[in-house]
Structure formats: C-alpha cells, structure tokens
Design an enzyme around this catalytic site. Sequence first.
Site, PDB file in Angstrom:
ATOM      1  N   SER A   1       1.148  -0.891  -0.234  1.00 60.67           N
ATOM      2  CA  SER A   1      -0.152   0.387   0.250  1.00 60.67           C
ATOM      3  C   SER A   1       0.553   1.605   0.425  1.00 60.67           C
ATOM      4  O   SER A   1       1.591   1.248   0.464  1.00 60.67           O
ATOM      5  CB  SER A   1      -1.344   0.456   1.211  1.00 60.67           C
TER       6      SER A   1
ATOM      7  N   CYS B   1      -7.644  -1.418   7.427  1.00 63.22           N
ATOM      8  CA  CYS B   1      -6.092  -2.132   6.569  1.00 63.22           C
ATOM      9  C   CYS B   1      -5.100  -2.854   7.407  1.00 63.22           C
ATOM     10  O   CYS B   1      -4.937  -2.617   8.483  1.00 63.22           O
ATOM     11  CB  CYS B   1      -4.886  -0.796   5.722  1.00 63.22           C
TER      12      CYS B   1
ATOM     13  N   ASP C   1      -8.662  -2.979   2.478  1.00 66.40           N
ATOM     14  CA  ASP C   1      -7.087  -3.150   1.666  1.00 66.40           C
ATOM     15  C   ASP C   1      -6.716  -3.720   3.047  1.00 66.40           C
ATOM     16  O   ASP C   1      -5.524  -3.444   3.551  1.00 66.40           O
ATOM     17  CB  ASP C   1      -6.561  -1.972   2.016  1.00 66.40           C
TER      18      ASP C   1
ATOM     19  N   TRP D   1      -4.558  -8.050   3.742  1.00 64.22           N
ATOM     20  CA  TRP D   1      -3.979  -9.108   3.141  1.00 64.22           C
ATOM     21  C   TRP D   1      -3.777 -10.403   4.326  1.00 64.22           C
ATOM     22  O   TRP D   1      -4.095 -10.192   5.625  1.00 64.22           O
ATOM     23  CB  TRP D   1      -2.417  -8.811   3.101  1.00 64.22           C
TER      24      TRP D   1
END
Length: 737
Positions: free
Chosen positions: A490, A689, A734, A736
Amino acid sequence: MSEEVIDPLDVAIWGAVLVGSVVYWLKDRVGSSSSSSSSASSAYKKSFTSTSSMSSSTTAIAKQSIIAPAVAKKPGKTRNFVQKMKQTDKTVIFFYGSQTGTAEDYASRLAKEGSQMYGLKTMTADLEEYNMNLLDTLPEDHLAFFVLATYGEGEPTDNAVEFWEHLVTGEDLPEFSTDDYQDPERPLSNLHFVMFGLGNKTYEHYNSVCRKVDEKLSNLGATRIGERGEGDDDGSLEEDFLSWKDNMWKAVCDFVGIDFSAVGSLSGPRQATYKVVEYTPEEAKQLAKIFYGEHYENKAVGSRPTYDAKNPYSAPISVSRELFAASADRHCLHMEIDIAGSGITYQTGDHIAIWPVNAEDQVLKLASIMNLSAKLDAVVTVSNTDPASTKLPFPVPTTYRTILRNYLDITAPPSRAFIGQLAPFAPNETSSQALAKLGEDKEAFRLQVADTRRSVATVLEKLLGHDQIIEIPFDLLIESVPRLQARYYSISSSPKAHPTSIHLTAVVLDYQPATAPEETVYGLATNYLHVCHAHLNNNALGASLPVYDISGPQGALLTADGHVKVPMHVRHSNFKLPRNSAVPVVMVGPGTGVAPFRGFIQDRAQDAKSGKKTGATVLFFGCRREDEDYLYKDEWDGLMAQLGEGSRVITALSRQPGVPKTYVQHCMTEHKELVWDLIHAQGGYFYVCGDAKNMAREVNHRLVEIAMECGGLTEDKATNYVKDLRSKGRYEEDVWS
C-alpha cells in the site's frame, strides 16, 4: 548454435510426418462431406477415436505428440482466439485471469494434463490478449476453461478487467460478435465451459470473480461441465486444486466421449513443454541481445514507454530510513521511490509493486543440487515444444544464473505434484521413494513443505542429504516453478503532497515456522529491500541474513552516485477517499496497516491547506510499544492540526509496560459513540487496512456490536447495516492474509 547434420533417421521421421499430415488433411475433407454429429460429445468422441485407432492407445498418444506440431501452423498475432484455435488445430482453450502467476500456472498444468493424459488438443490464453466478444462463435464441440483469481475486495485480476467489465459489470445482456441467435437472451448457448477459482476465505468476497462469471455465463445460455472448483489460499490452494480436478476430468471425459477408466493407459512418457538449448561461448558472443534480468525488451523509440506489470520502471530510491527504534527486535523501512520524469502517476490508496530477485544462497544451493554450478553463466534459449504456443515464461536468450535469480520463484514452496515428478531423477532408490511418498502423502507434504515454507532447494537438501545431486531436467523446473512475481505494498503517501515520489512502508519479514522452529523463513521482497536500504546507508547486515545481488542486469540498478534503483510499477486500487472532502472518515490501521492512511491524511491535509472543507478524520492506530514501533509518531500532530477540530489519532498499545494489552478493536469499543456518530449520523466512510484473518474480522464484528449498542439494532439488522455500508462503498478494506 552449432549447425546440425541431417541424419537418415531425421529423414525417415519427417517422411512419416508428411504422410501423417496428408492423411490428416484428407480425413478432414472427406469427413466434412458427411453430416456433422448431432452432439458435441459424439463429435469429440469421433475425433478422439480416429486418433487413437492408429495403434494401441499408448502408441496413439505418442504418435499424436509427434505429428501434431508438424501440422500445426504457427499463427501470427491475433486477438481472435477462435481463429487461432482453428489455425493450430486446438479444441480446448484455457483462459486465465492471474495476478501473481498462480492461475496462469494452474491453466498451464491443466492444459498439459489434458493433452498428455486425455489426448485433448489444448492451448492456454491470457484473457487480455484476446477478444472475448467472440465467445459466441466457439464451436459447440469445443471447450473453454476459465481459471480465475479474485484479488482485493472481489476484484478481477489486472489481465481480466476488460473481460469482467464486458461480461459482468456492463450491460445485463452483453454484446457479442453476432446478433443472429435462436434465443436472443441466450447468446452463449453453444458454449461449454469449466470453471476454477482462486481466492482466500479471509476476504469478504471469497472467489467472487469465478462465481459471478460462472453465474453470468450460465444465464447467457452456456453449459458448465462438472462442478465449479474453488481454491482457498488461506487453507491449501494446491490441495483444493488437486482434489477438484480428478472429478472434473471425469466430467470432461463424459462430455468428449472418452472412457475415463481407460485413461491410465493413455498417458505415455512425460512430454516436455519447453526445450532448453545451450549456446557455446562462441555462439553466445554472436548474439545481438542476452537478457540478464530485464523483464522486457524495450522497443520504444522516440516515445515514452508505458510502465506496468509487463514493463516495470527502474526507479531510484531517494530516501530509505528505519522506522523502528534500535531496541526493537524487528525492522521497518520507510522508502521514497523517485518517479520524476517517468510519466508514472498514482492516486492515494494505490499499490506499488516491487520486483525482487531471489537470495543468492538459494540460487547457489539449487544450482549445486542440480549440478549446474559449473555452468551457471552459460547462455541458453528456451522455446515451446508446441509451435502453436508463442508465449515464453521469460525473455531469452539468458543464463542459468539469471533464470534462477530473476525469473523463477525458487524460494516459494514447490507444489506436491512437482515433488512427485522428481522421483525418477533421484540419485538412488531411497531418495526416489522419499520423493514419491512426499508427492503422494498430503499430510507429510503439509508438515515438511507447506507449513515450513521450504524452498525447492531446501526440500531437496532435506530429502537427499548434503552434497547430493539430482539432475532435474531444466525444462521441467521451468515448467513447474512459477514465474517470480512482483510483491505489492500500500502506498503511504499522497500525490497532492508528493507528486514525484511514492512512499513505501514495510516490515522486514522473518519468522520461525511452528513445524520447524529451528529454521527461519525470510520474506523475499522485504529482505531484498532491506539489502537496498543497507547499501544506501552503508550499514552492515548480520552474517546470517540472506544476501541479494541488487546490482541488476549488468549493473543497471546501481547509480554512479551510490543510489539503488528498484524495478516497480503502480497498480491502481479501488481503496479511495470519498470525493467530497467534507465527509468524515474513520480509519483502522494497526502496524503497517497505517500506510495508506498516512496517504489519506496527507491528502486531506492538502485539501484543508488549499481551503477546502474537510470532515473529521479519525485514525485508530495500533503498535506494540510507543517507544519502539509507533510509526510516523512525529508526523501525526502536525497533520491533525492542519485538519482541525474533530480529527485525531487514537492509539492501541499491545505490549506497553504497565499498560493493559489493547488492540484497535478495543479502542473502537471505548470510542463507540464517536464511531457511530461519524458513520451513522454524519454519513461517514469506514476504512480498514491490515491483517484479514484476525484483525479485519474482529473490526467488522465490533462495528456490528456498535450498531447494536449505539443504534439500538438487533443483531440481524446490525449485521445487515454493516453489509449495506459495504455495498454502498462506505466500508472499504485493503487487507492481506
């Protein structure tokens, strides 16, 4: 390369090929005068039977593999996949939508298995290279496979965007190549397809791309063959793939009219996908170009090139500094990548892709095990054994060293199928049995390879012992090990504040796996960047840390003034601030999850500076200790002061001495009235995020609880309320795994 003398055996073989070609040509023309088969299955069976009736089934497949390349025409570049299939005598096409290379690898594996095991005439196809409006013209007795990855929040991969927008997000009834259909509502009634998706269950929109494409194709009249397969990268993607494809092939065999139970006798010996040829030193000197790690051949003359995944830009690192205190047991890098003069632009919330190389110890270890150490710098070329295939996995000619260092992802755990294929090449019976067992035993493979994250070289070293050699055909390595891909981060800056610089924030990854605590797994790209950081700052790294050659192709990535360049490109994201800067935003970003929010806050601070009204900007940040890993602590007060009243950073400390362990979700509960007011009463946007598996799920759960406690909603209504925020684009992630 050296000239080859024509051998009498070559003449005999080419004579046989010529006769076979004539027979094949006449067969098609004689057959075309008769009535066509009434069904796709019988037509396909007829084709397969005529091929296999040449001799015994095993010999038939072997002959087919010899004759097919001779009669196939090597087509020119075309976006018409139906025309290309006709030109090259293919009847099964494997489309892939791939972001990291895994879907492409699976498509290639399926195509090869279909050809070698079932006698199918297969080809693979990158979705963005072909005109998918032509799906309505694919003959009824042909078959299309779709191997589609989902990334981000239910988004298609970069190479599948055009296909996705045409088929799924465009008109309810997409336009295809003709408008002459028996049923105008079902323009794809001729299409038969197989579907496999790659996703991650920690994400909200698990495998949504393959699911939506599957649904849309079916609604347009297409018929799916077999069950849709779905792989979970959070579990075992490879095992999901392997367990799905066996039943899938049974369904495909039924469709084409093949006796699945008899297929075992059809497989024959391994057919190479690639041919690897070495140049002599004298021949190598005559080559116009040798690739030493370049990702492309730059053909742009007099015009500015476009930089993307197929053509990365070598950007200088202008700033690199450590963000964690010296007392911390980890490293976190802040890097500023200079894009001035490149033509590259970015938006807040986008991702920067970094193209790393493999660590030298892994390159040398694998070369030693494969008995390549003495000729690592020999120049080789790679070609497809099927003349109809035009795509190569990397630029050639190149060297063995470059392939291992720059082009193949040799540090990733190998697949179980690949390990099993190595058994015939083992140096002795004991190691052969060990490789075969590991290729068959799911649990042993999980414990020894998948969970330990061992590389190809490390797995082989453990099985064979030190100083043992296994002469794996190099073409098999190229075929079985995925292409080394970019790693995405990011972006932690705003183009309004830093138009010619992209900021990156990354923790240098290393950890001890639970199943092998005596070993250390090193993150490939972050450790590569750590070496770049050390070079720029003249720092010495520990002797036990991996070493990377950061000089690039013939030293192209090291500048005369001591700077380092890194190959990079920008991937655009849907993770965006609201267009109206007056709308409040709530952001949750522990650790390096704060990266995009630094860009968001810079962006809104620039808006405020230019006189725009900015809404409340609230950041929930989390770290271990305030004195060790509080990222950008010296920046927040100044930025929030520019944003004005109502903007603040709320911090959770999980390992601060004398303070109860606190995470961002706990802070959300503590400030639940503030969160509810900004999101519900003021119509704000909510952003998350970081870690998808634990943090993001817990944050979602806490927001549901806040809706219940502050909004007086039942659990069902609160859950639907949060889902509605997502569907309206007011809850974005966002994350992961």
